[in-house]
Motif scaffolding. Sequence first.
Motif, PDB file in Angstrom:
ATOM      1  N   GLN A  69      -6.044   2.064  -6.379  1.00  8.98           N
ATOM      2  CA  GLN A  69      -5.217   2.022  -5.179  1.00  8.98           C
ATOM      3  C   GLN A  69      -5.839   2.826  -4.048  1.00  8.98           C
ATOM      4  O   GLN A  69      -6.538   3.813  -4.266  1.00  8.98           O
ATOM      5  N   LEU A  70      -5.573   2.373  -2.838  1.00  8.12           N
ATOM      6  CA  LEU A  70      -5.978   3.118  -1.660  1.00  8.12           C
ATOM      7  C   LEU A  70      -5.177   4.414  -1.579  1.00  8.12           C
ATOM      8  O   LEU A  70      -4.109   4.525  -2.189  1.00  8.12           O
ATOM      9  N   PRO A  71      -5.663   5.397  -0.826  1.00  2.97           N
ATOM     10  CA  PRO A  71      -4.887   6.622  -0.685  1.00  2.97           C
ATOM     11  C   PRO A  71      -3.554   6.342   0.015  1.00  2.97           C
ATOM     12  O   PRO A  71      -3.405   5.327   0.708  1.00  2.97           O
ATOM     13  N   ASP A  72      -2.616   7.207  -0.191  1.00  5.70           N
ATOM     14  CA  ASP A  72      -1.308   7.075   0.466  1.00  5.70           C
ATOM     15  C   ASP A  72      -1.091   8.294   1.340  1.00  5.70           C
ATOM     16  O   ASP A  72      -1.080   9.409   0.821  1.00  5.70           O
ATOM     17  N   PRO A  73      -0.965   8.127   2.626  1.00  7.39           N
ATOM     18  CA  PRO A  73      -0.943   6.880   3.402  1.00  7.39           C
ATOM     19  C   PRO A  73      -2.348   6.431   3.788  1.00  7.39           C
ATOM     20  O   PRO A  73      -3.308   7.167   3.664  1.00  7.39           O
ATOM     21  N   VAL A  74      -2.416   5.181   4.293  1.00  4.95           N
ATOM     22  CA  VAL A  74      -3.667   4.643   4.830  1.00  4.95           C
ATOM     23  C   VAL A  74      -3.550   4.683   6.353  1.00  4.95           C
ATOM     24  O   VAL A  74      -2.662   4.045   6.920  1.00  4.95           O
ATOM     25  N   PRO A  75      -4.416   5.448   7.024  1.00  2.00           N
ATOM     26  CA  PRO A  75      -4.351   5.501   8.489  1.00  2.00           C
ATOM     27  C   PRO A  75      -4.842   4.188   9.110  1.00  2.00           C
ATOM     28  O   PRO A  75      -5.824   3.610   8.667  1.00  2.00           O
ATOM     29  N   LEU A  76      -4.103   3.714  10.110  1.00  3.10           N
ATOM     30  CA  LEU A  76      -4.456   2.470  10.789  1.00  3.10           C
ATOM     31  C   LEU A  76      -5.038   2.723  12.179  1.00  3.10           C
ATOM     32  O   LEU A  76      -5.511   1.804  12.811  1.00  3.10           O
ATOM     33  N   GLY A  77      -4.985   3.944  12.636  1.00  2.00           N
ATOM     34  CA  GLY A  77      -5.423   4.252  13.997  1.00  2.00           C
ATOM     35  C   GLY A  77      -4.230   4.358  14.920  1.00  2.00           C
ATOM     36  O   GLY A  77      -3.116   3.929  14.593  1.00  2.00           O
ATOM     37  N   ASP A  78      -4.452   4.934  16.082  1.00  2.00           N
ATOM     38  CA  ASP A  78      -3.373   5.132  17.060  1.00  2.00           C
ATOM     39  C   ASP A  78      -2.183   5.875  16.461  1.00  2.00           C
ATOM     40  O   ASP A  78      -1.039   5.649  16.854  1.00  2.00           O
ATOM     41  N   GLY A  79      -2.441   6.723  15.464  1.00  2.00           N
ATOM     42  CA  GLY A  79      -1.366   7.509  14.855  1.00  2.00           C
ATOM     43  C   GLY A  79      -0.494   6.736  13.879  1.00  2.00           C
ATOM     44  O   GLY A  79       0.453   7.269  13.328  1.00  2.00           O
ATOM     45  N   LYS A  80      -0.800   5.468  13.648  1.00  2.00           N
ATOM     46  CA  LYS A  80      -0.004   4.649  12.722  1.00  2.00           C
ATOM     47  C   LYS A  80      -0.601   4.762  11.329  1.00  2.00           C
ATOM     48  O   LYS A  80      -1.796   4.987  11.153  1.00  2.00           O
ATOM     49  N   GLU A  81       0.257   4.582  10.343  1.00  2.00           N
ATOM     50  CA  GLU A  81      -0.197   4.594   8.946  1.00  2.00           C
ATOM     51  C   GLU A  81       0.696   3.708   8.108  1.00  2.00           C
ATOM     52  O   GLU A  81       1.824   3.406   8.480  1.00  2.00           O
ATOM     53  N   VAL A  82       0.158   3.306   6.988  1.00  2.00           N
ATOM     54  CA  VAL A  82       0.890   2.453   6.050  1.00  2.00           C
ATOM     55  C   VAL A  82       1.055   3.212   4.744  1.00  2.00           C
ATOM     56  O   VAL A  82       0.103   3.826   4.256  1.00  2.00           O
ATOM     57  N   HIS A  83       2.270   3.187   4.197  1.00  2.00           N
ATOM     58  CA  HIS A  83       2.550   3.828   2.917  1.00  2.00           C
ATOM     59  C   HIS A  83       2.746   2.742   1.860  1.00  2.00           C
ATOM     60  O   HIS A  83       3.310   1.685   2.140  1.00  2.00           O
ATOM     61  N   ARG A  84       2.283   3.014   0.658  1.00  2.00           N
ATOM     62  CA  ARG A  84       2.497   2.068  -0.417  1.00  2.00           C
ATOM     63  C   ARG A  84       3.952   2.179  -0.903  1.00  2.00           C
ATOM     64  O   ARG A  84       4.591   3.221  -0.751  1.00  2.00           O
TER      65      ARG A  84
END
Length: 90
Positions: free
Chosen positions: A70-85
């Motif tokens: 699995q990717l790390p949690d969270p995954v940074p998307l840029g512009d301060g946004k991130e995705v959590h599993r």
Amino acid sequence: MLLDAFRKDCDLMVLVSNDSDLCEPLRMVKEELGVDIGILNPFDKPSHWLRQLQPAFMKPIREGVVRASQLPDPVPLGDGKEVHRPKEWA
């Protein structure tokens, strides 16, 4: 898979699924195009129909391997946004 098999771009194809809807393309790859197939099953019980294809191997994907992949949690998307599993994936 079919295109790669037609082009003879591989010696072995590995499907990560337990979906019996893929039986016919897998059969074609194995029997008509002569490419070995293997199946990695994400579930505990393998599909009866996929087993009937007699793949070179059919193995479950172990939970520890999934967790380690699995990717790390969270995954940074840029512009301060991130995705959590999802919590159930933890």
